[in-house]
Scaffold this motif. Sequence first.
Motif, PDB file in Angstrom:
ATOM      1  N   ARG A 245       0.830  -1.205   0.000  1.00 15.81           N
ATOM      2  CA  ARG A 245       0.000   0.000   0.000  1.00 15.81           C
ATOM      3  C   ARG A 245       0.866   1.258   0.000  1.00 15.81           C
ATOM      4  N   ALA A 246       0.392   2.288  -0.705  1.00 18.29           N
ATOM      5  CA  ALA A 246       1.113   3.558  -0.768  1.00 18.29           C
ATOM      6  C   ALA A 246       1.104   4.229   0.604  1.00 18.29           C
ATOM      7  N   ASN A 247       2.268   4.649   1.043  1.00 16.69           N
ATOM      8  CA  ASN A 247       2.443   5.406   2.289  1.00 16.69           C
ATOM      9  C   ASN A 247       1.970   4.668   3.534  1.00 16.69           C
ATOM     10  N   MET A 248       1.990   3.346   3.520  1.00 14.82           N
ATOM     11  CA  MET A 248       1.673   2.549   4.703  1.00 14.82           C
ATOM     12  C   MET A 248       2.912   1.727   5.049  1.00 14.82           C
ATOM     13  N   PHE A 249       3.509   2.025   6.200  1.00 13.83           N
ATOM     14  CA  PHE A 249       4.785   1.438   6.583  1.00 13.83           C
ATOM     15  C   PHE A 249       4.664   0.655   7.886  1.00 13.83           C
ATOM     16  N   VAL A 250       5.425  -0.432   7.999  1.00 15.15           N
ATOM     17  CA  VAL A 250       5.474  -1.181   9.252  1.00 15.15           C
ATOM     18  C   VAL A 250       6.665  -0.740  10.105  1.00 15.15           C
ATOM     19  N   TRP A 251       7.692  -0.188   9.466  1.00 20.17           N
ATOM     20  CA  TRP A 251       8.861   0.312  10.198  1.00 20.17           C
ATOM     21  C   TRP A 251       9.707   1.127   9.243  1.00 20.17           C
ATOM     22  N   ASP A 252      10.723   1.796   9.761  1.00 21.48           N
ATOM     23  CA  ASP A 252      11.557   2.663   8.933  1.00 21.48           C
ATOM     24  C   ASP A 252      12.931   2.805   9.573  1.00 21.48           C
ATOM     25  N   GLY A 253      13.898   3.233   8.785  1.00 24.49           N
ATOM     26  CA  GLY A 253      15.199   3.589   9.324  1.00 24.49           C
ATOM     27  C   GLY A 253      16.266   2.513   9.266  1.00 24.49           C
ATOM     28  N   TRP A 254      16.106   1.539   8.386  1.00 28.43           N
ATOM     29  CA  TRP A 254      17.101   0.478   8.258  1.00 28.43           C
ATOM     30  C   TRP A 254      17.876   0.627   6.961  1.00 28.43           C
ATOM     31  N   ASN A 255      19.052   0.011   6.923  1.00 31.73           N
ATOM     32  CA  ASN A 255      19.822  -0.027   5.681  1.00 31.73           C
ATOM     33  C   ASN A 255      19.477  -1.315   4.922  1.00 31.73           C
ATOM     34  N   SER A 256      19.975  -1.420   3.699  1.00 30.99           N
ATOM     35  CA  SER A 256      19.616  -2.574   2.862  1.00 30.99           C
ATOM     36  C   SER A 256      20.149  -3.887   3.423  1.00 30.99           C
ATOM     37  N   GLU A 257      21.302  -3.863   4.080  1.00 33.13           N
ATOM     38  CA  GLU A 257      21.836  -5.097   4.665  1.00 33.13           C
ATOM     39  C   GLU A 257      20.928  -5.600   5.787  1.00 33.13           C
ATOM     40  N   ALA A 258      20.418  -4.683   6.606  1.00 32.49           N
ATOM     41  CA  ALA A 258      19.501  -5.073   7.686  1.00 32.49           C
ATOM     42  C   ALA A 258      18.198  -5.631   7.105  1.00 32.49           C
ATOM     43  N   LEU A 259      17.685  -4.991   6.061  1.00 32.06           N
ATOM     44  CA  LEU A 259      16.460  -5.489   5.427  1.00 32.06           C
ATOM     45  C   LEU A 259      16.668  -6.880   4.859  1.00 32.06           C
ATOM     46  N   ASP A 260      17.803  -7.097   4.199  1.00 31.85           N
ATOM     47  CA  ASP A 260      18.093  -8.422   3.633  1.00 31.85           C
ATOM     48  C   ASP A 260      18.201  -9.481   4.727  1.00 31.85           C
ATOM     49  N   LEU A 261      18.861  -9.128   5.827  1.00 28.44           N
ATOM     50  CA  LEU A 261      19.034 -10.063   6.933  1.00 28.44           C
ATOM     51  C   LEU A 261      17.685 -10.429   7.552  1.00 28.44           C
ATOM     52  N   PHE A 262      16.851  -9.433   7.793  1.00 29.12           N
ATOM     53  CA  PHE A 262      15.544  -9.689   8.383  1.00 29.12           C
ATOM     54  C   PHE A 262      14.661 -10.474   7.416  1.00 29.12           C
TER      55      PHE A 262
END
Length: 119
Positions: free
Chosen positions: A48-65
């Motif tokens: 969804r546009a402009n609907m976020f579950v969290w923010d403030g991570w780098n791409s390595e953290a996103l990949d790991l999670f």
Amino acid sequence: MTKNEKIIQEIIKHAHQQGNMTFLAVEKIFSWHGFDFDGNQYPPMTQRANMFVWDGWNSEALDLFKEALDRGQLEAKYCGIVPYLVDGGGLACPLATEVKDYDEPHWAPVFFNKKGVSR
């Protein structure tokens, strides 16, 4: 075992044992392992546009999670703001009250549990 594998196992273990794991709890696990997660990206868990579950991570953290989630042992559930207040934080934007596209950023807080377990 690599550092990233240790972090993934710790995330899964925490969600299984403690339950109701917020993104703040995941960030604490990152920090315990000396993993730099800080960035300006968000987990793409909603289409969804402009609907976020969290923010403030780098791409390595996103990949790991994402790798932790892809193992199929965790599931996300909408949780409201209270678990994040208990863990000491949240996002500075309005709460999403329904699943829809928004004109401005809205936060849809979720937590993570062992797949198939209701808490």
